[in-house]
Enzyme design. Structure first.
Site, PDB file in Angstrom:
ATOM      1  N   ASP A 204       0.784  -1.236   0.000  1.00 35.30           N
ATOM      2  CA  ASP A 204       0.000   0.000   0.000  1.00 35.30           C
ATOM      3  C   ASP A 204       0.818   1.289   0.000  1.00 35.30           C
ATOM      4  OD1 ASP A 204      -2.553   0.721  -0.542  1.00 35.30           O
ATOM      5  OD2 ASP A 204      -3.291   0.601   1.501  1.00 35.30           O
ATOM      6  N   GLU A 440     -18.338  -9.456   1.681  1.00 41.70           N
ATOM      7  CA  GLU A 440     -18.846 -10.006   2.940  1.00 41.70           C
ATOM      8  C   GLU A 440     -20.366 -10.168   2.869  1.00 41.70           C
ATOM      9  OE1 GLU A 440     -15.445  -8.062   5.915  1.00 41.70           O
ATOM     10  OE2 GLU A 440     -17.346  -7.013   5.548  1.00 41.70           O
ATOM     11  N   ASP A 556      30.820   5.916 -27.829  1.00 43.09           N
ATOM     12  CA  ASP A 556      29.610   6.595 -28.295  1.00 43.09           C
ATOM     13  C   ASP A 556      29.592   7.993 -27.655  1.00 43.09           C
ATOM     14  OD1 ASP A 556      26.917   7.034 -29.224  1.00 43.09           O
ATOM     15  OD2 ASP A 556      26.254   6.536 -27.193  1.00 43.09           O
ATOM     16  N   TYR A 557      28.730   8.876 -28.174  1.00 43.91           N
ATOM     17  CA  TYR A 557      28.673  10.242 -27.632  1.00 43.91           C
ATOM     18  C   TYR A 557      27.455  10.433 -26.732  1.00 43.91           C
ATOM     19  CZ  TYR A 557      28.734  15.331 -27.323  1.00 43.91           C
ATOM     20  OH  TYR A 557      28.757  16.611 -26.848  1.00 43.91           O
ATOM     21  N   ASP A 558      26.245  10.524 -27.321  1.00 43.43           N
ATOM     22  CA  ASP A 558      25.035  10.786 -26.533  1.00 43.43           C
ATOM     23  C   ASP A 558      24.720   9.619 -25.609  1.00 43.43           C
ATOM     24  OD1 ASP A 558      23.780  13.401 -27.532  1.00 43.43           O
ATOM     25  OD2 ASP A 558      24.212  12.351 -29.403  1.00 43.43           O
ATOM     26  N   ASP A 742      25.495   3.149 -25.064  1.00 40.98           N
ATOM     27  CA  ASP A 742      24.328   3.071 -24.178  1.00 40.98           C
ATOM     28  C   ASP A 742      23.039   2.603 -24.832  1.00 40.98           C
ATOM     29  OD1 ASP A 742      24.133   5.638 -25.620  1.00 40.98           O
ATOM     30  OD2 ASP A 742      22.405   5.971 -24.325  1.00 40.98           O
TER      31      ASP A 742
END
Length: 820
Positions: A204, A440, A556-558, A742
């Protein structure tokens, strides 16, 4: 959990395992078989809820500290506690309940905070709860108050139930700090008793930060989260100031369960809109880590209700009530005194019934039982009292009142008796997680088969199909439904009741708990072959780097050298990254190349000044060696397809606000990162289908799905081809190879390098390739995926962020200077 249930879950899980990712380096079926045996042998579950289902009071035998304690059951949340408790009743399953102990009662019956208790008295509480498999959590009184009475009740509960905040006091920042600290306290308490392989099951909205906090403490832990409350639409949820923290906290789970599909859908939408994550109806890609989403409607402890309704004390009260309301039709309702309970709507509809159907005047009584709600609401109380008075004055007499309003806690026997004798149960809540009172009522009606009128806004509405569903705001419609129910034939009553009864008895609290745990175990087993990519061993890499004579570094760059940004032009190289690259390129033993999807103009502008750095743009379409000119590797390729692709992208850009086109020399990219997340994903899929039919099937091009973008490029172009060109025909010439990236385009580089290393090693075992690639004699290959450890990748190592990549490069550069 029964042996048959566990066998079934394990069998289902092992079938799913075979479909898991193919490029994993480890995880064989024999390994899964061992896990299967572990699953059959023993399951240990730590169920964390805000309150323990027990309370403690000072024993009469100890007038002074250290106190001894008597333990009693706490009222409320009976369905949840019954389900949790049932797990421990199965063979091979141990279930520990963990929660805040709350206040204790002194010898005079007064509630006291545990803060002032001596260490011995607190230790005695722990010992007193051990026979109940319960572990208490002790929280400072001020923190506990800010957590529960503050943030949970004043902020989260109203928001989850579609109630907006009506004053600025509800934004007290102290409450958020208390909420955070309380969740951290729970994480520490669980960590103290956690054993490897345990399942942690969080319950919860009081503990929504707990999954992420505990995941950081125990990264391999299996964590389930179940939200018993509704989850609002993203439009409302986005108004929460701490929305990102709450969502990230929940996404620390392995699996998240909701009462209904609509609540799950709202959560998925919020993750997409607030966090920008991609999702499916069954899961969320949390930066490479898949969080499973499931729907598990809770039930009640039906057998316990059956036993309780048959007690002599209940039967005696039933007899008294029948005599009191002789010759009257009884409508019963029981709700908390909250706006979302719909009590006002119920009374309005009942009044409408008496107005439109005068034959029911003096023949029907509404017994409305109300207990205190989450917060005191004087205006609502006054309005309800006004409605009750109006109805009774207009339609009642000295001998009879059509509305009996009981505004206090009702004795359980009396409540059971009411459910047994009622001719109709009327539930008009305007927002509810799972209304267990309706279930119930069904169990108590095994003799009379009285009908149930249920608001369509309850979580139960989608499960109890035999009920008459109503819109509580449609007073006339509800009045007509009441009239229909009271006139219903015995045959229709029985048909409807049988359907409801079968569902309630077959989907009780025990079934709910077992189903959730089975699904969680199945999710874990299905992911066993998705072995985590280990964190980069930086000292090992530095050692191999220092010993090498000829090194190749491809980056890699970005997302690798710089973080991903919403506006690509803002992804500028940070100073520490430029410094590390300059130092690495200054060593003649290093050949460093940045391989990016960016165009050559961007690369030249921001990285062209680094002496000795090679650059490759547009995913390998262009290359510039140190000191040389740019070479177009696709100079002889027909680019006639670009005009067709541009027209398609322009079509979707005009119809997708926030999307943009990036036209490069050899490829075209459509970005939708700044578009509406859900609509952007929809348009991207439509655009892909359009491209496949109009261009890709006829031209030598392919569509690449990136991070919130679609790129169309020549089919012969990818970063893997550039890697092969840089490595050359003689891979053994390099003593040390480092490659980092990435996203999906970088996986081409990882796969190409893995194939090369395997060919050198003369071994087709991927698992042994990982070991040999970095630990044996040169060449040493280090392929690094940027992202979480459980992100699917062909890389051998991982770093969590671009900042960590720059740190690693800085480390290598420093090491390079030391040995030069």
């Amino acid at each position: 959990m029964s042996k048959e249930s566990l066998d079934k879950a394990a069998s289902r899980s092992l079938r799913v395992v075979s479909l898991s990712r193919a490029n994993s380096f480890s995880g064989t079926m024999s390994h899964e078989s061992r896990k299967y045996e572990e699953l059959k042998a023993h399951v240990r579950i730590i169920a964390a809820s805000h309150f323990l289902p027990f309370s403690v009071a000072v024993s009469e035998s100890t007038p002074e500290e250290p106190y001894q304690w008597t333990v009693s059951r706490r009222s409320g949340h009976t369905a949840m506690y019954a389900g949790i408790r049932s797990l421990g009743e199965h063979p091979n399953t141990e279930c520990i309940q963990l929660g805040w102990i709350g206040y204790y009662k002194d010898r005079d019956g007064q509630e006291r905070a545990c803060d002032s208790l001596s260490a011995e008295s607190i230790a005695n509480i722990v010992e007193a709860l051990k026979p109940f498999d319960a572990v208490p959590v002790f929280i400072d009184e001020n923190i506990a108050n800010g957590h529960y009475e503050g943030y949970s009740k004043q902020i989260l509960w109203p928001l989850l139930h579609y109630m907006s905040w009506d004053d600025s006091r509800r934004m007290d920042p102290v409450w958020w700090n208390c909420y955070n600290k309380a969740n951290q306290t729970f994480a520490s308490a669980i960590s103290a008793i956690y054993n490897e392989g345990d399942i942690v099951w969080v319950h919860d909205y009081h503990l929504l930060l707990l999954p992420e906090i505990f995941h950081k403490l125990k990264p391999t832990a299996t964590i389930g989260l179940f939200l018993h409350a509704p989850f609002p639409s993203s439009e409302l949820f986005r108004s929460l100031p701490n929305r990102k923290e709450i969502l990230n906290g929940m996404l620390g789970s392995t699996s998240i369960g909701f009462q209904t599909y609509s609540y799950a859908r709202h959560f998925l939408s919020s993750c997409t809109r607030v966090l920008g994550l991609e999702s499916t109806p069954t899961g969320i890609d949390n930066n490479g880590s898949i969080v499973s989403i499931g729907v598990f409607p809770i039930g009640i402890d039906a057998k316990s209700v059956q036993a309780r309704r048959a007690l002599p004390s209940v039967q005696a009260k039933m007899k008294t009530m029948r005599e009191m309301f002789a010759n009257k039709r009884i409508i019963v309702g029981r709700d908390r005194l909250d706006e979302v309970a719909g009590i006002k709507q119920k009374l309005e509809a009942f009044e409408k019934l008496l107005e439109t159907c005068p034959e029911w005047q003096n023949n029907v009584v509404l017994i409305q039982v109300t207990q205190p709600g989450q917060n005191r609401q004087p205006k609502l109380e006054a309005k309800i009292s006004e409605l009750v008075t109006s109805i009774n004055s207009n339609f009642g007499s000295l001998e009879f009142m059509p509305v009996m309003y009981h505004n206090s806690f009702l004795d359980t026997d009396e409540y059971m008796a009411l459910l047994n004798i009622a001719d109709l149960c009327l539930i008009t809540v305007i927002r509810d997680g799972m209304n267990t009172g309706s279930l119930e009522f069904v169990v108590c009606q095994e003799d009379k088969h009285s009908p149930l009128i249920l608001s369509e806004f309850t979580g139960t509405a989608g499960s109890v199909s035999g009920a008459i569903q109503i819109n509580p705001w449609d007073y006339l419609g509800v009045a007509q439904a009441i009239d229909t129910a009271l006139r219903m034939s015995p045959e229709e009553k029985k048909v409807r009741y049988t359907e409801m009864h079968n569902h309630v008895m077959g989907h009780d609290a025990q079934h709910w708990a077992i189903t959730v745990i089975q699904d969680l175990r199945a999710t874990v087993l299905a992911g066993q072959t998705n072995s985590e990519t280990p964190h980069l061993d930086l000292p090992l890499m530095t050692k191999c780097f220092a010993a090498a004579k000829k090194r190749l570094i491809m980056l890699d760059y970005d997302g690798t050298l710089t973080p991903i940004t919403n506006i690509p032009a803002q992804a500028l190289p940070p100073p520490d990254m430029l410094k590390a690259l300059n130092q690495l390129c200054a060593d003649p033993q290093n050949f460093v190349c940045v391989i990016s999807g960016r165009d050559r103009q961007f690369l030249e502008l921001h990285l062209g000044s680094i002496k000795g750095l090679a650059l490759s743009g547009e995913h390998g379409s262009f290359i510039r060696y140190p000191g040389g000119e740019w070479i177009n590797l696709l100079d002889d390729m027909d680019m006639g397809w670009k005009e067709e692709v541009m027209s398609i992208f322009e079509f979707y850009t005009e119809r997708t606000a926030g999307s943009t086109i990036e036209a490069k020399e050899t490829s075209i990219t459509w970005h939708y990162r700044n578009a509406d997340p859900e609509y952007g994903e929809f348009q991207a899929k439509e655009c892909m289908n359009h491209l496949e039919n109009a261009v890709v099937s006829k031209r030598p091009v392919e569509t690449l799905v990136g991070k919130k973008c679609l790129e169309v490029r020549p089919i012969s172009v990818n970063k893997g081809e550039i890697v092969k060109r840089l490595v050359g025909a003689n891979p053994e010439q390099w003593d040390f190879v480092l490659c980092a990236g990435d996203d999906k385009t970088d996986e081409d580089m990882f796969r190409a390098l893995r194939a090369m290393r395997l060919s050198i090693a003369g071994n087709d075992s991927e698992a042994s390739a990982r070991d040999a690639a970095s630990r044996d004699a040169p060449p040493h290959y280090f392929t690094i995926m940027v992202g979480p450890a459980d992100k699917k990748s062909a890389a051998a190592w991982h770093l969590v962020s671009s900042e960590k990549v720059v740190e690693a490069l800085t480390w290598l550069a420093a090491s390079n200077n030391e040995h030069s």
